[in-house]
Enzyme design. Structure first.
Site, PDB file in Angstrom:
ATOM      1  N   GLU A   1      10.124   0.964  10.223  1.00 16.91           N
ATOM      2  CA  GLU A   1      11.118   2.025  10.014  1.00 16.91           C
ATOM      3  C   GLU A   1      10.371   3.325  10.206  1.00 16.91           C
ATOM      4  O   GLU A   1       9.541   3.711   9.380  1.00 16.91           O
ATOM      5  CB  GLU A   1      11.731   1.922   8.620  1.00 16.91           C
ATOM      6  CG  GLU A   1      13.040   2.704   8.484  1.00 16.91           C
ATOM      7  CD  GLU A   1      12.835   4.126   8.006  1.00 16.91           C
ATOM      8  OE1 GLU A   1      12.803   5.039   8.873  1.00 16.91           O
ATOM      9  OE2 GLU A   1      12.702   4.341   6.806  1.00 16.91           O
TER      10      GLU A   1
ATOM     11  N   CYS B   1      13.654  11.064   6.727  1.00 13.31           N
ATOM     12  CA  CYS B   1      13.738  10.698   8.144  1.00 13.31           C
ATOM     13  C   CYS B   1      15.170  10.693   8.653  1.00 13.31           C
ATOM     14  O   CYS B   1      15.391  10.669   9.876  1.00 13.31           O
ATOM     15  CB  CYS B   1      13.064   9.354   8.394  1.00 13.31           C
ATOM     16  SG  CYS B   1      13.602   8.044   7.290  1.00 13.31           S
TER      17      CYS B   1
ATOM     18  N   GLU C   1       9.996  15.554  15.178  1.00 12.03           N
ATOM     19  CA  GLU C   1      10.299  15.495  13.754  1.00 12.03           C
ATOM     20  C   GLU C   1       9.536  16.597  13.018  1.00 12.03           C
ATOM     21  O   GLU C   1       8.330  16.746  13.186  1.00 12.03           O
ATOM     22  CB  GLU C   1       9.914  14.126  13.197  1.00 12.03           C
ATOM     23  CG  GLU C   1      10.455  13.867  11.812  1.00 12.03           C
ATOM     24  CD  GLU C   1      10.280  12.414  11.391  1.00 12.03           C
ATOM     25  OE1 GLU C   1      11.175  11.904  10.705  1.00 12.03           O
ATOM     26  OE2 GLU C   1       9.248  11.799  11.740  1.00 12.03           O
TER      27      GLU C   1
ATOM     28  N   LYS D   1       0.856  -1.183   0.000  1.00  7.85           N
ATOM     29  CA  LYS D   1       0.000   0.000   0.000  1.00  7.85           C
ATOM     30  C   LYS D   1       0.895   1.237   0.000  1.00  7.85           C
ATOM     31  O   LYS D   1       1.464   1.602   1.027  1.00  7.85           O
ATOM     32  CB  LYS D   1      -0.924   0.057   1.218  1.00  7.85           C
ATOM     33  CG  LYS D   1      -2.017   1.129   1.053  1.00  7.85           C
ATOM     34  CD  LYS D   1      -2.624   1.578   2.365  1.00  7.85           C
ATOM     35  CE  LYS D   1      -1.829   2.682   3.018  1.00  7.85           C
ATOM     36  NZ  LYS D   1      -1.814   3.964   2.236  1.00  7.85           N
TER      37      LYS D   1
END
Length: 496
Positions: A250, A284, A384, A175
């Site tokens: 991850e 990331c 983040e 997906k």
């Protein structure tokens, strides 16, 4: 551009059945690139059924057969590399220079690497470890893998999910993000053209709450592999654990960029700007927290500001454009809000911190931003951002550098900049991250693993280590003496 068929199930393109229309938009221009109906639970069920049916044949192919098919796959991707680069640029708002020079070549190299790795599954040598038996290790495919990939590197993330799984003999239902599905479907089509059987790779394009949920909880999914935010990763892990599925995660990152006072200032400043602004900071592993030893701090801030001034924002199809847009207006506004909150809390915005004027301001662009004077416990340092924002803070001792680098929940990537081998060695040992670069930041290679510590998840993408994620390890123990009485029987009954 495509207008329909963002699902790829059992070797055929089709539309979803959810009834929800969705458009894929170029965030750098606002242009609608494709419109289709998203996948619903029934589409996920059909994709999983196709993958399950294909598993019986694909899992029994030899490593050489899988390798040859994947090499043909790489050749087809190479032949269409410009088409992939153009599509990847448009769906992600990425500069064409980035997709041509980084995204697409890296993905093709991944295919070639795993074509070779398919023929080199490792395990402990067979031997008579008990004295009376020969022990052998087998690595076997797990079954149908349900993978969920993010929007920041659509093709690369699809490749990282699909390649080790398929090379090891599994089948996959992927997906992709509904924001950026086009190259994932093209990727699966190229595999089919290369002779990989229908059903081995399936694509379902839908929302996380509908298609993602159906995939993670499907009873015929043996493993879930997810790349995305830590918050969503926790939900995926909880759902998969309740169903006793293998999980690979991850997740987010908040990479420290540690500059010691003996570092090459110019190299470090250039590395910081490139590492913070690649893909508009939507990476990331992007350099987000620069900790600079006090003797170099002011000069470092000044040079980074100067380099940021020279970064060119512009049309993504222009080879002279350095930085493209963020993925959406929503993401741009999130970044802007975090920067504004930092400003309100007393941080200094040295450069940027604004939505550009003119045409770029009407779409998803945001200026390269340098921030100083932020508190270590502030959101801009701890959370983040996923935007073109670098926070720079000073430190005094080497102990401070290591402590500050580790002072977030994340542990995906980090870098240390120094000319001292002992400092470099200490940083590589003591910084808690799955990757520590020395005197560089960002480069990845197919032969080495990518994955994090702490809230950045667990498991590895790329490299032969990823086979640990996508294979079952089986111990086969064969008795070799032919004796009816075994000494260990005596713990159960005595000899008579």
């Amino acid at each position: 551009m495509e207008t329909t068929g963002q699902q790829f199930i059992a070797g055929k393109r089709r539309s979803g059945t959810s009834g929800e229309q969705h458009s894929v938009t170029n965030p750098a221009t606002g242009e609608v690139l494709a419109t289709d109906t998203l996948a619903g639970p029934e589409d996920v069920h059909e994709a999983v059924a196709a993958a399950r049916a294909a598993f019986a044949e694909w899992s029994r192919t030899t490593p050489a057969e899988r390798s040859e098919a994947m090499l043909r796959w790489a050749d087809r991707l190479q032949a269409r590399s410009e088409e992939f680069a153009d599509t990847e640029s448009r769906i992600g708002g990425k500069p064409i220079r980035l997709t041509r020079g980084f995204d697409i070549p890296g993905s093709i190299d991944n295919v070639r690497f795993f074509a070779g790795a398919a023929r080199n599954l490792e395990g402990r040598a067979s031997g008579e470890y008990s004295g009376d038996h020969t022990s052998t290790i087998r690595r076997e495919p797990i079954g149908v893998v349900g993978s969920i990939a993010p929007w920041n590197y659509p093709l690369q993330m699809a490749a990282w999910k699909v390649l080790p799984a398929v090379a090891a003999g599994n089948t996959v239902v992927l997906k992709p993000s509904e924001l950026t599905p086009l190259t994932s479907v093209m990727f699966a089509e190229a595999a089919q053209e290369a002779g990989i059987p229908d059903g081995v790779i399936n694509i379902v394009t839908g929302s996380g709450s509908v298609a993602g949920q159906a995939l993670v909880t499907h009873p015929d999914i043996a493993m879930v592999s997810f790349t995305g935010s830590t918050a969503v990763g926790r939900q995926v892990a909880a759902q998969a654990a309740g169903l006793v599925k293998r999980v690979h995660l991850e997740l987010g990152g908040k990479a420290p960029f540690v500059v010691f006072d003996d570092a090459d200032l110019e190299a470090a400043a250039r590395g910081a700007v490139a590492g913070a602004l690649i893909n508009a900071g939507q990476d990331c592993t992007a350099a987000t927290r620069a900790y600079v030893q006090r003797p170099l701090y002011e000069a470092f801030v000044a040079r980074v500001a100067e380099l940021m001034d020279g970064v060119r924002l512009g049309p993504v199809d222009d080879p002279d454009t350095d930085m493209g847009s963020l993925i959406s207006l929503r993401q741009r506004d999130k970044v802007a809000a975090m920067v504004e909150a930092a400003r309100q809390s007393g941080a200094t915005i040295v450069r940027g911190g604004r939505i550009p004027d003119g045409l770029l301001g009407r779409v998803a662009y945001y200026e390269p931003t340098l921030i100083t004077d932020a508190a270590q416990d502030s959101a801009i340092v701890q959370q983040e951002i996923f935007g073109p924002v670098l926070v720079c803070l000073p430190f005094d001792s080497d102990d401070d550098a290591i402590r500050l680098a580790n002072d977030t929940p994340y542990g995906l990537a980090a870098s240390a900049w120094t000319g001292n081998v002992f400092r470099a060695g200490r940083a590589s040992r003591e910084i808690q991250a799955g990757c520590v670069w020395i005197n560089d930041h960002i480069p990845i290679i197919s032969e080495m693993p990518h994955g994090g510590y702490k809230a950045s998840g667990f498991g590895k993408d790329m490299s032969a280590y990823s086979f640990d994620e996508y294979t079952n390890v089986k111990h086969v123990m064969s008795e070799i003496t032919g004796e009816q009485h075994k000494s260990w029987h005596d713990v159960v009954f005595t000899s008579r």
